[in-house]
Design a protein around this motif. Structure first.
Motif, short mmCIF file in Angstrom:
data_model
loop_
_atom_site.label_atom_id
_atom_site.label_comp_id
_atom_site.label_asym_id
_atom_site.label_seq_id
_atom_site.Cartn_x
_atom_site.Cartn_y
_atom_site.Cartn_z
N ASN A 135 0.83 -1.21 0.00
CA ASN A 135 0.00 0.00 0.00
C ASN A 135 0.87 1.26 0.00
O ASN A 135 0.60 2.22 -0.72
CB ASN A 135 -0.93 -0.01 1.22
CG ASN A 135 -1.94 1.09 1.17
OD1 ASN A 135 -2.72 1.19 0.24
ND2 ASN A 135 -1.93 1.93 2.20
N HIS A 136 1.91 1.25 0.81
CA HIS A 136 2.84 2.38 0.88
C HIS A 136 3.47 2.63 -0.49
O HIS A 136 3.54 3.77 -0.96
CB HIS A 136 3.92 2.08 1.93
CG HIS A 136 4.95 3.14 2.05
ND1 HIS A 136 6.18 3.03 1.42
CD2 HIS A 136 4.97 4.32 2.71
CE1 HIS A 136 6.89 4.10 1.69
NE2 HIS A 136 6.19 4.91 2.47
N GLY A 137 3.93 1.56 -1.14
CA GLY A 137 4.53 1.70 -2.46
C GLY A 137 3.54 2.22 -3.49
O GLY A 137 3.89 3.09 -4.32
N THR A 138 2.32 1.73 -3.44
CA THR A 138 1.29 2.18 -4.38
C THR A 138 1.04 3.67 -4.21
O THR A 138 0.95 4.42 -5.20
CB THR A 138 -0.01 1.38 -4.17
OG1 THR A 138 0.25 0.00 -4.43
CG2 THR A 138 -1.11 1.86 -5.10
N TYR A 139 0.91 4.10 -2.98
CA TYR A 139 0.68 5.52 -2.69
C TYR A 139 1.79 6.39 -3.30
O TYR A 139 1.52 7.38 -3.98
CB TYR A 139 0.61 5.72 -1.17
CG TYR A 139 0.48 7.15 -0.75
CD1 TYR A 139 -0.75 7.80 -0.82
CD2 TYR A 139 1.58 7.85 -0.30
CE1 TYR A 139 -0.87 9.13 -0.43
CE2 TYR A 139 1.48 9.18 0.08
CZ TYR A 139 0.24 9.82 0.01
OH TYR A 139 0.13 11.13 0.39
N HIS A 140 3.03 5.99 -3.08
CA HIS A 140 4.14 6.81 -3.54
C HIS A 140 4.40 6.68 -5.04
O HIS A 140 4.87 7.63 -5.66
CB HIS A 140 5.39 6.54 -2.72
CG HIS A 140 5.28 7.12 -1.34
ND1 HIS A 140 5.02 8.45 -1.12
CD2 HIS A 140 5.37 6.54 -0.12
CE1 HIS A 140 4.96 8.68 0.18
NE2 HIS A 140 5.17 7.53 0.81
#
Length: 168
Positions: A135-140
């Motif tokens: 999720n963190h990677g998708t956001y960034h």
């Protein structure tokens, strides 16, 4: 059968690689050009995702907080001054570490107890932490797409459904 968390991580790896390859096709200055956004440069976002992935892998492996903090400092030093090719090499190495970790785990649903000096105690599964990494990677990666558009360049689709199409 592959655990859902492992498939989610495979998507994360695929999306990061797809983005890094896309960046190679853009003018070189795009990577380090200052923009008015959440991060000052695309390079800063790329290094942030890498460092965060490393931090969470340390947590998932059960490293004590002190060891994780040392690792964070090491990752900060690793990324300093890296160009896009260097970051691609670091991302590949990080992915290999995750793959090794997944192979060593019998149960990704095992509950970990995490102590954070600011946020306190958290009990969650490895699978939940993998979901957080994804999720963190998708956001960034979304931040990067916006930053590329600010510079007049297209992003590259990294949505989960494109991963599913690509692997089918």
């Amino acid at each position: 059968m592959k655990h859902k968390a492992k498939q989610q991580y495979d998507y994360h790896h695929w999306a990061n690689n797809r983005l890094l390859k896309h960046l190679h096709h853009l003018p070189g200055e795009v990577y380090s050009k200052q923009v008015n956004s959440v991060f000052a440069t695309v390079a800063e976002v790329i290094t942030h995702i890498y460092r965060t992935d490393g931090m969470w892998l340390s947590v998932m492996t059960g490293d004590p907080l002190e060891e994780t903090m040392v690792l964070i400092k090491q990752h900060e030093q690793e990324v300093e001054g890296q160009d896009l090719g260097g970051m691609e090499t670091l991302y590949t190495a990080m992915s290999n570490k995750y793959e090794s970790f997944f192979r060593s785990q019998e149960d990704l649903d095992v509950i970990l107890s995490i102590e954070h000096p600011k946020y306190g105690k958290l009990e969650c599964s490895i699978a939940e932490l993998v979901q957080h990494v994804v999720n963190h990677g998708t956001y960034h990666r979304g931040n990067i797409t916006a930053m590329l558009r600010q510079q007049g360049h297209p992003g590259v689709p990294t949505d989960y459904v494109f991963y599913l199409y690509d692997k089918s």
